[in-house]
Design a protein around this motif. Structure first.
Motif, PDB file in Angstrom:
ATOM      1  N   LEU A   1       0.810  -1.222   0.000  1.00  0.00           N
ATOM      2  CA  LEU A   1       0.000   0.000   0.000  1.00  0.00           C
ATOM      3  C   LEU A   1       0.840   1.267   0.000  1.00  0.00           C
ATOM      4  CD1 LEU A   1      -2.921  -0.934   2.426  1.00  0.00           C
ATOM      5  CD2 LEU A   1      -2.908  -0.893  -0.076  1.00  0.00           C
ATOM      6  N   LEU A   2       2.056   1.209   0.517  1.00  0.00           N
ATOM      7  CA  LEU A   2       2.902   2.398   0.483  1.00  0.00           C
ATOM      8  C   LEU A   2       3.251   2.764  -0.962  1.00  0.00           C
ATOM      9  CD1 LEU A   2       4.416   4.562   2.049  1.00  0.00           C
ATOM     10  CD2 LEU A   2       6.379   3.028   2.176  1.00  0.00           C
ATOM     11  N   LEU A   3       3.548   1.762  -1.790  1.00  0.00           N
ATOM     12  CA  LEU A   3       3.801   2.034  -3.207  1.00  0.00           C
ATOM     13  C   LEU A   3       2.539   2.541  -3.898  1.00  0.00           C
ATOM     14  CD1 LEU A   3       6.051  -1.003  -4.247  1.00  0.00           C
ATOM     15  CD2 LEU A   3       6.749   1.289  -3.518  1.00  0.00           C
ATOM     16  N   THR A   4       1.404   1.991  -3.524  1.00  0.00           N
ATOM     17  CA  THR A   4       0.141   2.455  -4.112  1.00  0.00           C
ATOM     18  C   THR A   4      -0.116   3.919  -3.779  1.00  0.00           C
ATOM     19  OG1 THR A   4      -0.739   0.217  -3.858  1.00  0.00           O
ATOM     20  CG2 THR A   4      -2.317   1.973  -4.279  1.00  0.00           C
ATOM     21  N   LEU A   5       0.108   4.285  -2.530  1.00  0.00           N
ATOM     22  CA  LEU A   5      -0.092   5.682  -2.126  1.00  0.00           C
ATOM     23  C   LEU A   5       0.890   6.610  -2.832  1.00  0.00           C
ATOM     24  CD1 LEU A   5      -0.659   5.167   1.712  1.00  0.00           C
ATOM     25  CD2 LEU A   5      -2.382   5.648  -0.031  1.00  0.00           C
ATOM     26  N   LEU A   6       2.132   6.188  -2.990  1.00  0.00           N
ATOM     27  CA  LEU A   6       3.110   7.009  -3.708  1.00  0.00           C
ATOM     28  C   LEU A   6       2.724   7.176  -5.169  1.00  0.00           C
ATOM     29  CD1 LEU A   6       6.457   5.628  -2.213  1.00  0.00           C
ATOM     30  CD2 LEU A   6       5.357   7.813  -1.720  1.00  0.00           C
ATOM     31  N   LEU A   7       2.216   6.114  -5.784  1.00  0.00           N
ATOM     32  CA  LEU A   7       1.794   6.202  -7.182  1.00  0.00           C
ATOM     33  C   LEU A   7       0.623   7.161  -7.347  1.00  0.00           C
ATOM     34  CD1 LEU A   7       2.395   5.063  -9.963  1.00  0.00           C
ATOM     35  CD2 LEU A   7       0.862   3.155  -9.468  1.00  0.00           C
ATOM     36  N   ILE A   8      -0.336   7.086  -6.448  1.00  0.00           N
ATOM     37  CA  ILE A   8      -1.484   8.012  -6.498  1.00  0.00           C
ATOM     38  C   ILE A   8      -1.021   9.451  -6.279  1.00  0.00           C
ATOM     39  CG2 ILE A   8      -3.601   8.653  -5.283  1.00  0.00           C
ATOM     40  CD1 ILE A   8      -4.059   5.679  -4.763  1.00  0.00           C
ATOM     41  N   ALA A   9      -0.083   9.637  -5.358  1.00  0.00           N
ATOM     42  CA  ALA A   9       0.434  10.984  -5.092  1.00  0.00           C
ATOM     43  C   ALA A   9       1.160  11.554  -6.317  1.00  0.00           C
ATOM     44  CB  ALA A   9       1.370  10.957  -3.888  1.00  0.00           C
ATOM     45  N   LEU A  10       1.887  10.716  -7.049  1.00  0.00           N
ATOM     46  CA  LEU A  10       2.559  11.186  -8.263  1.00  0.00           C
ATOM     47  C   LEU A  10       1.547  11.619  -9.323  1.00  0.00           C
ATOM     48  CD1 LEU A  10       5.500   8.646  -8.694  1.00  0.00           C
ATOM     49  CD2 LEU A  10       5.700  11.118  -8.379  1.00  0.00           C
ATOM     50  N   ILE A  11       0.528  10.829  -9.529  1.00  0.00           N
ATOM     51  CA  ILE A  11      -0.505  11.186 -10.515  1.00  0.00           C
ATOM     52  C   ILE A  11      -1.163  12.512 -10.127  1.00  0.00           C
ATOM     53  CG2 ILE A  11      -2.697  10.467 -11.536  1.00  0.00           C
ATOM     54  CD1 ILE A  11      -1.778   7.552 -11.021  1.00  0.00           C
TER      55      ILE A  11
END
Length: 453
Positions: free
Chosen positions: A78-88
């Motif tokens: 989930l940490l990678l998922t949150l980082l990906l959403i934050a980048l978008i």
């Protein structure tokens, strides 16, 4: 037409830039980790698998699991998922938040996911349509987080709601939503603190597992950093454990406040931080009472605060104020019902996305029982909110009763003083009249006189 094409291109740039930053950073770390492990542990050159593993991890961050024999990994980091959403979200805020940009970006994002699915050697669990649906969900969420705050459509919709819905009802909904979000955020913070406590208390167990595996210092560092990708998952499990729900590591381990048993867990160092049961019954009662206390505190603040419902006792002689006071208690009750329902939905969703697996048999399910954990969290919170409403109602009733009794006593004293004053005035009037009668009394006297015939 040209303007729309520019917006499409900006949307494609959002998807490409977000994926490029994420993939390059992730790929570099995976290559470094495999290189360090190869150098320290010996064996084949694992760096050759870095591209394939990077593509698989990008898809795993969007919820699509994969298998590398004998490991089957479906636990979303989930940490990678949150980082990906934050980048978008960050790139969308900088480039465009339009509908055309979203369509162009979504098409580019799905194309990149398709390329990654073709560019990995691992066995993916999801069909193409499932992989595309999960990728579309991640991109849409990140884009919406950027678009909603600046969207004119959202502003118009909010203005229409403001015109058609009364202010007390809007405040009721707003406070209900904010209360549930605040409580969930507070619980996740409690889970994060719990994981820190686990890590400090059980650090020697982790060191023992590293020594059992014979891992050198560099391998320990890079694998520990890699495990941080699943830190939010463990924090969510810790929330369930802290409030009595517990969690399981497949069929091999069950961890609650009362039980901490495991049998033949795989020698994964991060499993060394998993907690032991708490022997102190008073501490267990205190921990499972945290949602009740938090719900009660947030409910009382919402009831009393000026920016909340600001419930106050009306004056006994203020009839309109008494009617408003009675009606005012209906809005907090509705708000707390909204908070309780939203808590149940959000907790169920959060617990669900935090679950996953590391295998196909005994480790096929890692995480919490969604229903049991949701009940352990949402039920006492809802009870705390309604307890705050009842306490506020009793408090206002007591204040109103005291004021009413004081007013009756004061009126009785005033009536008694008036009667005494009237009696005093009557007595003074009678006394004055008697004095005046004494002043006008006849003063005839007997004297000597001569009578003339």
């Amino acid at each position: 037409m040209i303007d729309r094409l520019k917006l499409w291109c900006k949307g494609v740039a959002i998807a490409a830039a977000s994926m490029a930053v994420f993939a390059i950073a992730l790929g570099c770390f995976i290559a470094l980790m495999l290189l360090v492990i190869s150098m320290e542990e010996g064996g084949d050159n694992l760096s050759a698998y870095s591209l394939s593993l990077t593509a698989a991890m990008i898809l795993l961050a969007q919820g699509s699991g994969f298998s590398v024999a004998p490991v089957s990994l479906t636990l979303t980091p989930l940490l990678l998922t949150l980082l990906l959403i934050a980048l978008i979200r960050a790139f969308a805020q900088r480039l465009t938040c339009s509908i055309s940009g979203y369509i162009g970006g979504l098409m580019a994002w799905l194309t990149l996911d398709m390329l990654f699915s073709r560019g990995t050697n691992v066995a993916l669990h999801d069909a193409i349509w499932q992989l595309m649906a999960k990728g579309a969900g991640v991109f849409t969420l990140g884009y919406l987080l950027a678009a909603i705050p600046v969207s004119l459509t959202v502003v118009r919709a909010l203005e229409r709601i403001r015109q058609s819905v009364s202010e007390p009802l809007r405040r009721t909904i707003r406070i209900g939503v904010m209360t549930s979000i605040t409580l969930i955020s507070l619980y996740i913070v409690c889970g994060f603190v719990t994981v820190i406590v686990w890590s400090v208390r059980n650090r020697m167990a982790v060191v023992a597992l590293y020594e059992l595996l014979g891992m050198s210092t560099g391998s320990r560092i890079v694998t520990t950093i890699a495990c941080l990708a699943w830190l939010p998952n463990v924090c969510i499990w810790a929330v369930s454990w802290l409030f009595g729900g517990g969690f399981a590591i497949g069929d091999l381990g069950l961890f609650t406040l009362w039980v901490g048993q495991s049998s033949q867990l795989p020698t994964i160092p991060v499993f060394g931080i998993l907690p032991e049961p708490i022997s102190d019954q008073r501490l267990r009662i205190a921990l499972v009472s945290i949602p009740l206390a938090c719900g009660l505190l947030c409910g009382m603040i919402s009831m009393i605060a000026n920016r909340g419902f600001s419930v106050r006792a009306a004056a006994p002689d203020d009839t309109p104020g008494m009617k408003r006071m009675i009606v005012a208690f209906a809005y907090p009750a509705g708000s707390f019902c909204i908070s309780s329902a939203l808590m149940s939905v959000l907790c169920s969703l959060i617990f669900l996305i935090a679950n996953g697996g590391l295998g196909n048999q005994r480790l096929a399910h890692l995480g919490v029982d969604v229903m049991q954990s949701t009940q352990a969290l949402a039920r006492p919170t809802a009870f705390g909110l309604m307890s705050a409403w009842i306490i506020a109602l009793i408090g206002v009733a007591l204040v109103f009763g005291i004021r009413w009794a004081a007013r009756r006593i004061r009126m009785r004293h005033e009536s008694h003083d008036t009667d005494v004053s009237n009696s005093g005035q009557t007595l003074q009037t009678v006394t004055t009249k008697e004095e005046q009668d004494d002043k006008h009394e006849s003063t005839d006297t007997t004297g000597v006189g001569v009578r003339i015939p």
